[in-house]
Motif scaffolding. Structure first.
Motif, PDB file in Angstrom:
ATOM      1  N   VAL A   1      10.736 -13.204   0.551  1.00 38.33           N
ATOM      2  CA  VAL A   1      10.219 -12.024  -0.148  1.00 38.33           C
ATOM      3  C   VAL A   1      11.283 -11.560  -1.139  1.00 38.33           C
ATOM      4  N   PRO A   2      11.015 -11.606  -2.443  1.00 40.51           N
ATOM      5  CA  PRO A   2      12.031 -11.207  -3.424  1.00 40.51           C
ATOM      6  C   PRO A   2      12.400  -9.732  -3.283  1.00 40.51           C
ATOM      7  N   GLU A   3      13.579  -9.396  -3.734  1.00 38.67           N
ATOM      8  CA  GLU A   3      14.078  -8.026  -3.606  1.00 38.67           C
ATOM      9  C   GLU A   3      13.150  -7.027  -4.287  1.00 38.67           C
ATOM     10  N   ASN A   4      12.612  -7.390  -5.454  1.00 41.18           N
ATOM     11  CA  ASN A   4      11.764  -6.448  -6.184  1.00 41.18           C
ATOM     12  C   ASN A   4      10.368  -6.292  -5.580  1.00 41.18           C
ATOM     13  N   SER A   5      10.069  -7.075  -4.539  1.00 39.18           N
ATOM     14  CA  SER A   5       8.771  -6.954  -3.872  1.00 39.18           C
ATOM     15  C   SER A   5       8.886  -6.326  -2.485  1.00 39.18           C
ATOM     16  N   ARG A   6      10.082  -6.021  -2.054  1.00 35.48           N
ATOM     17  CA  ARG A   6      10.294  -5.671  -0.647  1.00 35.48           C
ATOM     18  C   ARG A   6       9.691  -4.318  -0.260  1.00 35.48           C
ATOM     19  N   ASP A   7       9.779  -3.325  -1.123  1.00 36.77           N
ATOM     20  CA  ASP A   7       9.225  -2.011  -0.777  1.00 36.77           C
ATOM     21  C   ASP A   7       7.716  -2.093  -0.567  1.00 36.77           C
ATOM     22  N   GLN A   8       7.025  -2.687  -1.518  1.00 34.66           N
ATOM     23  CA  GLN A   8       5.574  -2.827  -1.393  1.00 34.66           C
ATOM     24  C   GLN A   8       5.209  -3.717  -0.218  1.00 34.66           C
ATOM     25  N   ALA A   9       5.951  -4.803  -0.032  1.00 33.60           N
ATOM     26  CA  ALA A   9       5.672  -5.705   1.080  1.00 33.60           C
ATOM     27  C   ALA A   9       5.876  -5.021   2.421  1.00 33.60           C
ATOM     28  N   SER A  10       6.891  -4.180   2.525  1.00 33.37           N
ATOM     29  CA  SER A  10       7.153  -3.475   3.782  1.00 33.37           C
ATOM     30  C   SER A  10       6.025  -2.520   4.133  1.00 33.37           C
TER      31      SER A  10
ATOM     32  N   ALA B   1       2.858  -2.732   3.133  1.00 35.03           N
ATOM     33  CA  ALA B   1       1.679  -3.522   3.506  1.00 35.03           C
ATOM     34  C   ALA B   1       1.845  -4.122   4.893  1.00 35.03           C
ATOM     35  N   ALA B   2       3.041  -4.623   5.180  1.00 32.90           N
ATOM     36  CA  ALA B   2       3.281  -5.255   6.475  1.00 32.90           C
ATOM     37  C   ALA B   2       3.154  -4.260   7.613  1.00 32.90           C
ATOM     38  N   ALA B   3       3.549  -3.016   7.400  1.00 40.48           N
ATOM     39  CA  ALA B   3       3.428  -2.007   8.458  1.00 40.48           C
ATOM     40  C   ALA B   3       1.968  -1.809   8.845  1.00 40.48           C
ATOM     41  N   GLY B   4       1.080  -1.725   7.853  1.00 44.46           N
ATOM     42  CA  GLY B   4      -0.338  -1.601   8.160  1.00 44.46           C
ATOM     43  C   GLY B   4      -0.909  -2.862   8.764  1.00 44.46           C
ATOM     44  N   TYR B   5      -0.472  -3.993   8.252  1.00 47.16           N
ATOM     45  CA  TYR B   5      -0.932  -5.288   8.765  1.00 47.16           C
ATOM     46  C   TYR B   5      -0.578  -5.443  10.242  1.00 47.16           C
ATOM     47  N   TYR B   6       0.668  -5.165  10.579  1.00 42.94           N
ATOM     48  CA  TYR B   6       1.088  -5.298  11.969  1.00 42.94           C
ATOM     49  C   TYR B   6       0.382  -4.288  12.879  1.00 42.94           C
ATOM     50  N   GLY B   7       0.100  -3.116  12.348  1.00 48.13           N
ATOM     51  CA  GLY B   7      -0.658  -2.150  13.139  1.00 48.13           C
ATOM     52  C   GLY B   7      -2.037  -2.679  13.493  1.00 48.13           C
ATOM     53  N   LEU B   8      -2.697  -3.325  12.527  1.00 47.37           N
ATOM     54  CA  LEU B   8      -3.992  -3.945  12.805  1.00 47.37           C
ATOM     55  C   LEU B   8      -3.852  -5.087  13.810  1.00 47.37           C
ATOM     56  N   CYS B   9      -2.776  -5.875  13.684  1.00 47.51           N
ATOM     57  CA  CYS B   9      -2.547  -6.961  14.636  1.00 47.51           C
ATOM     58  C   CYS B   9      -2.416  -6.420  16.056  1.00 47.51           C
TER      59      CYS B   9
ATOM     60  N   THR C   1       0.158 -13.905   2.093  1.00 44.25           N
ATOM     61  CA  THR C   1       1.564 -13.961   1.705  1.00 44.25           C
ATOM     62  C   THR C   1       2.343 -12.705   2.086  1.00 44.25           C
ATOM     63  N   LEU C   2       1.753 -11.519   1.928  1.00 42.60           N
ATOM     64  CA  LEU C   2       2.442 -10.257   2.242  1.00 42.60           C
ATOM     65  C   LEU C   2       3.807 -10.178   1.563  1.00 42.60           C
ATOM     66  N   GLY C   3       3.866 -10.526   0.293  1.00 45.17           N
ATOM     67  CA  GLY C   3       5.093 -10.403  -0.480  1.00 45.17           C
ATOM     68  C   GLY C   3       5.924 -11.662  -0.551  1.00 45.17           C
ATOM     69  N   SER C   4       5.666 -12.655   0.278  1.00 45.29           N
ATOM     70  CA  SER C   4       6.404 -13.908   0.185  1.00 45.29           C
ATOM     71  C   SER C   4       6.187 -14.536  -1.193  1.00 45.29           C
ATOM     72  N   HIS C   5       7.275 -15.013  -1.786  1.00 48.45           N
ATOM     73  CA  HIS C   5       7.261 -15.593  -3.137  1.00 48.45           C
ATOM     74  C   HIS C   5       6.792 -14.574  -4.183  1.00 48.45           C
ATOM     75  N   GLY C   6       6.882 -13.283  -3.834  1.00 47.37           N
ATOM     76  CA  GLY C   6       6.457 -12.240  -4.760  1.00 47.37           C
ATOM     77  C   GLY C   6       4.958 -12.138  -4.922  1.00 47.37           C
ATOM     78  N   LEU C   7       4.192 -12.675  -3.951  1.00 49.18           N
ATOM     79  CA  LEU C   7       2.734 -12.728  -4.043  1.00 49.18           C
ATOM     80  C   LEU C   7       2.069 -11.866  -2.982  1.00 49.18           C
TER      81      LEU C   7
END
Length: 440
Positions: A223-232, A234-242, A276-282
Motif C-alpha cells: 500500500v503506497p504511502e499516499n494511499s494509506r489514510d484512505q486505505a486504513s 476502508a479497511a476498518a469498515g471492511y474488517y468490521g463486516l468480516c 485491493t483495499l489500497g494495495s498498489h494504490g488501487l
C-alpha cells in the motif's frame, strides 16, 4: 464416451466406499473476502474466532484462486465447474445460460434437498431482481434476489415477485433463514448455498462490530504511502463486516453441532473474489493481483477429511463443483473443466491441480489472462504479451516485476506456453479486437 479424466474420475468414485447416507453440504460464500484476510493466513488485524475454529477443523487452502475476480463470472464458475468464458458468463451482470449443468441441479437429481439464500447475481442486471423458478438451477427452497449491495433495509424473494424485507443487518437475517432451513426435518441430505454480501462495500458494519481503529491497522506492504489514510479507513469498515460475518458463521457451526450434523456435513467457506483495499494504490477488484485473485477456501468434512493446512496446493474455484459432487457420491458431468480433488482430499494420494488460471476484463482493451505455476505467476494482456512476472515465494506483495529481465526470459516463455495450452484446451480466446490504425 468418457475422456481420460472422466474415466479416471468414474473409477475413483466407484472405488470409494458408499456411506449409508450421503453427506449434507453447506456452501458459504462471503462476497469480496480476500484470501489474506484470515486468522489462519496470519492477518494481524482480523478478529474472527469462528473462522479460526473452522480453519483448525478443515482442509485450509492458502493458495485458492478465483477464475475471474468479479462477482458474476466467479459465481458461474463455482456452480458449473467451468471457466467463465466456457460457462457463458465472461462478464458481470450476465445471465447464466440455462443449457449449463450445475452442481445444484445434479444434487437435486440425486435426491438432495436444495436451498439458496442471499445474493444470486446470475440473472442479468436486475436489482434487487426476482428470479423465476425456471432460472433457479435446481434450487427448490429460495430466499434470494439477483443483485443488491445493501447491508441494511435489504429484501429477498420467495416464489412470487413480492419482496420480503430483512430488518437490521442483512447477514443476520440471512443466517436466521439458513438456521430455519437446517432445522427442517427431512430424510434427504441437503445442499444449502448461503451467499452473504458482506464484506462487500459499502463498508458499514453493524455498530457492535465497528470497533476497528484505522490508526492501529497494519496495512499490507504494497500500500503506497499516499494511499494509506484512505486505505486504513476502508479497511476498518471492511474488517468490521468480516467480524460480523464471522459471528454468523459461528451461529451456523453451533447449529450443526446442536443437531448432531457436524460429522456428516461438508462445510465449504469461500469467496467469489477479493479486493485491493489500497494495495498498489488501487481500490478495485478486476485486477490480476494477489489481493483480488487469492480467495479463502476451507473445506470441513470430519467423517472423511483430515484437517490440515495446505500452504502450497493450488486450487481453482472451477474445482469446487466436481470435487463436491464426488464427495457427495454423484458423478460430475464430463463437461466440467475443474479438477476432481476428492480422492486427494480423502486419501492424500496424488497431486492437486497445477497450474491455476484466471481471466479478467473480458471484451475490453484491458483484457488479461493469468497463470500461476508453483510460485511463479505470469500475466498477459489482450494481445497475449507478457506484462507481469512475479515469484510469489520471494515477492508475495508483487513489488518486483521480473517480466523484462533478460534472466527471466526462459521462465516467461515457459509460463506463456502453459497459458496458451490452457486457452487451447478450454476453447478460450481473447475477445477484444484492437481498433485498426488508419492508413497514412
Amino acid at each position: 464416451m468418457l475422456d481420460r479424466r472422466g474415466f479416471l474420475t468414474s473409477v475413483a468414485t466407484a472405488l470409494q466406499p458408499r456411506s449409508a447416507r450421503r453427506p449434507n453440504l453447506l456452501f458459504i460464500v462471503a462476497d469480496e473476502w480476500r484470501g489474506q484476510a484470515l486468522p489462519s493466513a496470519g492477518d494481524p488485524n482480523l478478529i474472527a474466532p469462528n473462522l479460526a475454529r473452522l480453519a483448525a477443523e478443515s482442509v485450509d487452502f492458502r493458495r485458492a484462486y478465483t477464475s475471474y475476480p468479479v462477482c458474476c463470472p466467479a459465481r458461474g464458475a463455482m456452480l458449473t465447474g467451468k471457466f467463465p468464458h466456457a460457462a457463458g458468463v465472461p462478464g458481470n451482470h450476465m445471465r447464466l445460460p440455462l443449457t449449463e449443468r450445475t452442481i445444484s441441479a445434479e444434487l437435486k437429481q440425486a435426491g438432495y434437498r436444495t436451498g439458496y439464500i442471499g445474493k444470486w447475481h446470475l440473472d442479468g442486471h436486475e436489482s434487487p431482481g426476482f428470479v423465476p423458478v425456471e432460472r433457479r438451477r435446481g434450487f427448490d427452497y429460495w430466499a434470494a434476489y439477483n443483485l443488491l449491495h445493501q447491508h441494511y433495509g435489504a429484501v429477498y424473494f420467495r416464489d412470487t415477485p413480492a419482496p420480503i424485507r430483512i430488518d437490521g443487518f442483512e447477514a443476520d437475517g440471512q443466517t436466521n433463514l439458513a438456521i430455519e432451513f437446517l432445522r427442517q426435518k427431512s430424510a434427504q441430505p441437503f445442499f444449502l448455498y448461503l451467499s452473504w454480501v458482506a464484506p462487500h462495500s459499502p463498508f458499514t458494519p453493524p455498530r457492535g462490530h465497528a470497533t476497528y481503529d484505522p490508526a492501529k491497522l497494519r496495512l499490507r506492504a504494497n500500500v503506497p504511502e499516499n494511499s494509506r489514510d484512505q486505505a486504513s479507513r476502508a479497511a476498518a469498515g471492511y474488517y468490521g463486516l468480516c467480524s460480523a460475518v464471522d459471528e454468523n458463521l459461528g451461529r451456523l457451526l453451533a447449529e450443526l453441532d446442536r443437531q448432531g450434523m457436524t460429522e456428516d456435513t461438508i462445510v465449504l467457506f469461500t469467496s467469489d473474489h477479493g479486493i485491493t483495499l489500497g494495495s498498489h494504490g488501487l481500490d478495485e477488484i478486476d485486477r490480476p493481483c494477489e489481493e483480488t485473485v487469492n480467495i479463502p477456501l476451507m473445506i470441513r468434512y470430519p467423517r472423511r477429511l483430515k484437517k490440515r493446512m495446505e500452504r502450497d496446493a493450488l486450487v481453482s474455484n472451477v474445482d469446487y463443483a466436481p470435487t463436491l459432487l464426488s464427495l457427495c457420491e454423484v458423478q460430475p458431468p464430463a463437461e466440467m473443466q475443474g479438477v476432481d480433488l476428492s480422492g486427494w482430499l480423502t486419501s492424500g494420494r496424488g497431486a492437486p491441480r497445477t497450474p491455476v488460471y484466471a481471466e479478467g476484463q473480458v471484451g475490453s482493451h484491458s483484457e488479461w489472462r493469468m497463470v500461476v505455476h508453483g510460485r511463479d505467476k505470469l500475466v498477459v494482456d489482450c494481445n497475449l504479451r507478457p506484462t507481469h512476472l512475479y515469484h510469489l515465494g520471494h515477492d508475495p506483495y508483487e513489488l518486483k516485476n521480473l517480466v523484462a529481465l533478460p534472466t527471466s526470459r526462459r521462465k516467461r516463455d515457459d509460463m506463456l506456453a502453459l497459458l496458451r495450452q490452457w486457452m487451447s484446451s478450454t476453447s478460450d480466446r481473447i475477445r477484444y479486437t484492437a481498433p485498426r490504425k488508419a492508413a497514412g
